[in-house]
Design an enzyme around this catalytic site. Structure first.
Site: not given
Length: 372
Positions: A61, A136, A160
């Site tokens: 990420k 996210s 997320s």
């Protein structure tokens, strides 16, 4: 299947579909192929020294720092940032032999439930390009669903990991607080957990067993290292509770239908399944907001004086709203949290599991007002 063949397949798939879904920030295909050749050589040896994730493609990420790499946090403010430290999740993934062939997209500062930024654009769910991948960890979810990676990492405060896993139809696991280490200061947020994302439950368990355990850089990590076993026992006879709406959330009919189908699956497996009233109400939203604002929002707000013009609409709104939250509000939120767990804890004493939908909607359109 060799690591080289697997990496070549992931790269070919990425080149074919990533322009449509936009799940990656930076890619490292040539470097990844070189690393795959080295992993292949390790498998060819007879000494058995192969690491747990040897040669497996992974996307990390674009908020998880890696020394010497570029992490932008989805922000124009950090578009030229080069990391000086490696965060514990990335450290463990890479030491276990996984090969990072790309960084996955995320909204600015990971502070939205959708993945869209001025720097990287919009990430769509592969199932319908008009809809968002969620956030996210949206790039991770979309990449897994599209078959452009085998494993991915995520982080989760208010959904997320779970939101993109649901919106993209993959597996995401938010482990209990303290199980997996993370970087300061958000390792000290008791709702912020790093965790695995994958295409199957078994793959998610494999990655979780790499991430788990105490770390010298994270005071919050628990000393007892609990691994998910390779073989799971029978759940026949388990008592399972379920709630469709947690007492206060309007739920889409399709989500309701799918949840009830999952409930029936547990009944078919020999479980006793009962609907329960958790006793929550709309005050949950206030508790969630003051927690996010008091900790996470305050961090984003530090950037307002110098960088407000570079921030995305949702990040700007998030930071501005956070400035209005007081410590008294924060304490009220903690009291609401205590009441919430008092009713939930009683249910978890009686039942082995609580089932509920991950999202109230299957996904949201890319053209919606994300700042709303």
């Amino acid at each position: 299947l060799s690591p080289v063949e697997l990496m070549e397949a992931a790269i070919a798939r990425a080149e074919a579909v990533n322009p449509k879904i936009n799940a990656f920030t930076y890619t490292f295909f040539d470097r990844a192929l070189d690393q795959a050749k080295k992993a292949e050589a390790r498998y060819m040896k007879t000494d058995g020294r192969v690491r747990p994730l040897e040669g497996i493609p992974v996307v990390i990420k674009d908020e998880t720092t890696i020394k010497g790499e570029r992490t932008t946090h989805g922000s124009l403010i950090f578009k030229d940032n080069i990391d000086t430290e490696t965060a514990p999740p990335a450290e463990r993934i890479l030491k276990a032999g996984a090969i990072m062939h790309a960084r996955s997209t995320a909204p600015e500062f990971s502070c939205a439930a959708v993945t869209r930024s001025r720097l990287w654009g919009v990430t769509s769910t592969p199932w319908n390009l008009a809809y968002n991948s969620g956030g996210s960890s949206g790039g991770a979810g979309a990449s897994l669903a599209a078959g452009t990676t085998t494993l991915a990492n995520g982080s989760d405060i208010g959904g997320s990991i779970r939101i993109p896993a649901s919106a993209c139809g993959v597996v995401g696991f938010k482990p209990p607080y303290g199980r997996n280490p993370d970087a300061s200061p958000f390792n000290l947020d008791w709702y912020n957990h790093s965790g695995p994302m994958a295409r199957t439950v078994a793959d998610a368990a494999l990655l979780q067993n790499v991430l788990v355990g105490p770390h010298p850089a994270d005071i919050a990590t628990l000393r007892q290292k609990l691994k998910i076993p390779a073989k799971l026992g029978d759940i026949k006879g388990w008592k399972i509770a379920y709630s469709i709406d947690l007492g206060y959330i309007p739920v889409d009919p399709e989500v309701r239908k799918n949840t009830l189908e999952a409930v029936q699956t547990f009944r078919d497996l020999g479980c006793t399944v009962e609907e329960v009233d958790i006793g929550w109400d709309a005050r949950v939203k206030k508790a969630a907001w003051v927690h996010l604002a008091g900790l996470f929002g305050a961090w984003v707000g530090q950037l307002l004086p110098q960088h407000a013009d570079k921030m995305n609409d949702y990040a700007l709104e998030f930071a501005c709203r956070a400035e209005k939250v007081t410590m008294r509000d924060f304490m009220e939120g903690m009291m609401i949290e205590g009441e919430m767990y008092k009713s939930l804890g009683a249910i978890l004493q009686k039942y082995n599991l609580l089932l509920c939908p991950t999202l109230a909607l299957p996904s949201v359109r890319n053209d919606m007002d994300f700042a709303d």
